[in-house]
Design an enzyme around this catalytic site. Structure first.
Site: not given
Ligand code: AMP
Length: 449
Positions: A8, A34, A108-109, A248
């Site tokens: 968040c 978010g 947030n958390g 990320y």
């Molecule tokens: P996946 O398809 O499940 O392997 O998701 C990997 C992709 O999701 C990567 O392109 C990341 O940039 C992105 N990603 C990684 N962590 C998160 C997160 N917590 N929330 C949303 N996207 C994420």
């Protein structure tokens, strides 16, 4: 209990005539943290005003609504939650009337002892309206036998554990508090004659605020008219900053924990090129997350960088879709390759992380279908092996591909010609960090609380 205060953004504006508008702009800059719901509470010194709803910041607010949020103090929130948890009650700020007046909180958390605290409160007769950890705080503050809000906040945070960057608003004061580990970011800035706190400094840049410093882990800041912010050390700081903010989550133009996120990501890419080299014709980022690391990889390897995958920006993040089928489709809607560029070429494709493996597999398939000769997947973080309990939304361990497969198996699953991850040591070196100052639980399983 479902945890509801995950990835968040929070903001607080103190002593500015356009407080609601500046809170709005600050939330807009932090929309990436978010997209589920947004809300703002303001105070005009006599009364609190709150508007919150599901949707993006621009969907929830317009000029007219912002005008009804009166006063020169404001706090705001954007919420990310997993699909299905879409009750409007779970949007923030959380507002309450209690014996000292009115208050609103943004958080947030994730609290790790939320369920225990909630059970205790319920045993004593408390009634809850939401699934949010934050509601615990309202009850703890309301029930504390201290006479001043500041002492009640101190009382309350001593009973909670886990990750929290919090901003509180009463009719006359604003408070900002960060947990002792400083899991989630929170920065302090100057805005005209007033102050601003925000999860990310990209909010400061938009509203023309000047960065002062980070709110310290374990520190409570009190903002009162006519006074400089007062600092109380509630806990001794033991920094364990979330390293995934660098990987990320945060925006590249933000400075998080005092360092620029873009620079950190680029350094990860440079190191990845050293640790996991590949023979290839071009370096291709997975937009947008993989771009800075891919630039670093390209510069370190001397292989040309090409934006060979286009991103459609009018689609939300793919991560939130509940079924595999929908996730597959959403990746295709979001990303498409430039055939002309990649036909017959050997590609190094750089992304920031692999969670379930869906995105990577779709991308490899897409690139191969478009004529790529080889696809070498390079990930600018270590394998994501463990879920986060401190505020980043990750699926359970059984869904994390790296928790259940070897690198070779993952490589086969995503149908790549090779797969390489950045090492945990490499990641720490890239962010100029030491293991003891960062939380790396999602990559190492070393949980702090
Ligand atoms: P996946 O398809 O499940 O392997 O998701 C990997 C992709 O999701 C990567 O392109 C990341 O940039 C992105 N990603 C990684 N962590 C998160 C997160 N917590 N929330 C949303 N996207 C994420």
């Amino acid at each position: 209990m479902r945890s509801m205060n995950e990835k968040c953004a929070v903001v607080g504006i103190f002593n500015h005539p356009e407080a609601s508008k500046f809170a709005y702009f600050s939330l807009h800059a932090q929309q990436h943290r978010g997209q589920e719901a947004a809300g703002i509470s303001t105070s005009n010194g006599e009364k609190l005003f709150t508007i919150k709803d599901r949707g993006l910041v621009t969907q929830v607010f317009d000029n007219q609504k912002l005008a009804t949020l009166k006063g020169d103090m404001a706090i705001g929130h954007t919420r990310y939650s997993t699909a299905g948890d879409d009750s409007i009650l779970d949007a923030q700020p959380v507002f309450a009337r209690y014996d000292l007046g009115e208050m609103a909180i943004v958080h947030n958390g994730n609290l790790t002892n939320a369920q225990e605290v909630r059970d205790l409160l319920i045993q004593k007769g408390a009634i809850f309206q939401t699934f949010m950890d934050t509601e615990n705080l309202i009850h703890l503050i309301a029930k504390s036998d201290q006479h001043h809000l500041v002492d009640r906040i101190v009382d309350a945070v001593k009973r909670i554990e886990g990750a929290y960057s919090l901003v509180f608003l009463s009719r006359t004061k604003m408070f900002a508090m960060r947990d002792r580990f400083g899991f989630r970011p929170l920065s302090l800035g100057r805005l005209g004659d007033g102050y601003v706190v925000a999860s990310e400094t990209c909010a400061f840049d938009l509203i023309g605020a000047e960065y002062i410093r980070d709110v310290l882990p374990g520190e409570l800041l009190i903002f009162e008219k006519g006074k400089a912010p007062k600092s109380i050390k509630v806990f001794d700081p033991t920094p364990k900053h979330c390293i995934f903010e660098y990987v990320y989550f945060a925006r590249p133009d933000s400075n998080v924990y005092g360092q620029n996120v873009y620079e950190m990501r680029k350094a990860m890419g440079e190191r990845l090129a050293q640790e996991e080299p590949a023979i290839a014709d071009m370096i291709v980022p997975v937009p947008d997350g993989g771009i800075p690391a891919a630039i670093g990889y390209a510069q370190a390897s001397g292989i040309p960088f090409e934006m060979a995958i286009m991103r459609n920006h009018y689609i939300g993040r793919t991560f939130i879709e509940p079924t595999q089928e929908m996730r597959d489709l959403k990746v295709k809607m979001k990303l498409s390759p430039i055939e002309h560029l990649i036909k017959g070429k050997r590609l190094v494709v750089v992304d920031d992380s692999i969670v379930r493996g869906t995105t990577s597999r779709q991308i490899v398939r897409m690139l191969k279908a478009a004529g790529a000769k080889e696809v070498h997947m390079r990930i600018s973080s270590p394998p994501t092996t463990d879920p986060c309990y401190y505020g980043v939304d990750t699926p359970n361990k059984d869904k994390l591909i790296a928790a259940n497969m070897t690198n070779e198996e993952i490589c086969a699953f995503i149908e790549a010609d090779s797969l390489g991850y950045l090492s945990n040591e490499g990641l720490l070196l890239s962010v100029n960090g030491k293991e003891e100052n960062y939380c790396t639980a999602c990559f190492t399983g070393n949980y702090i609380v």
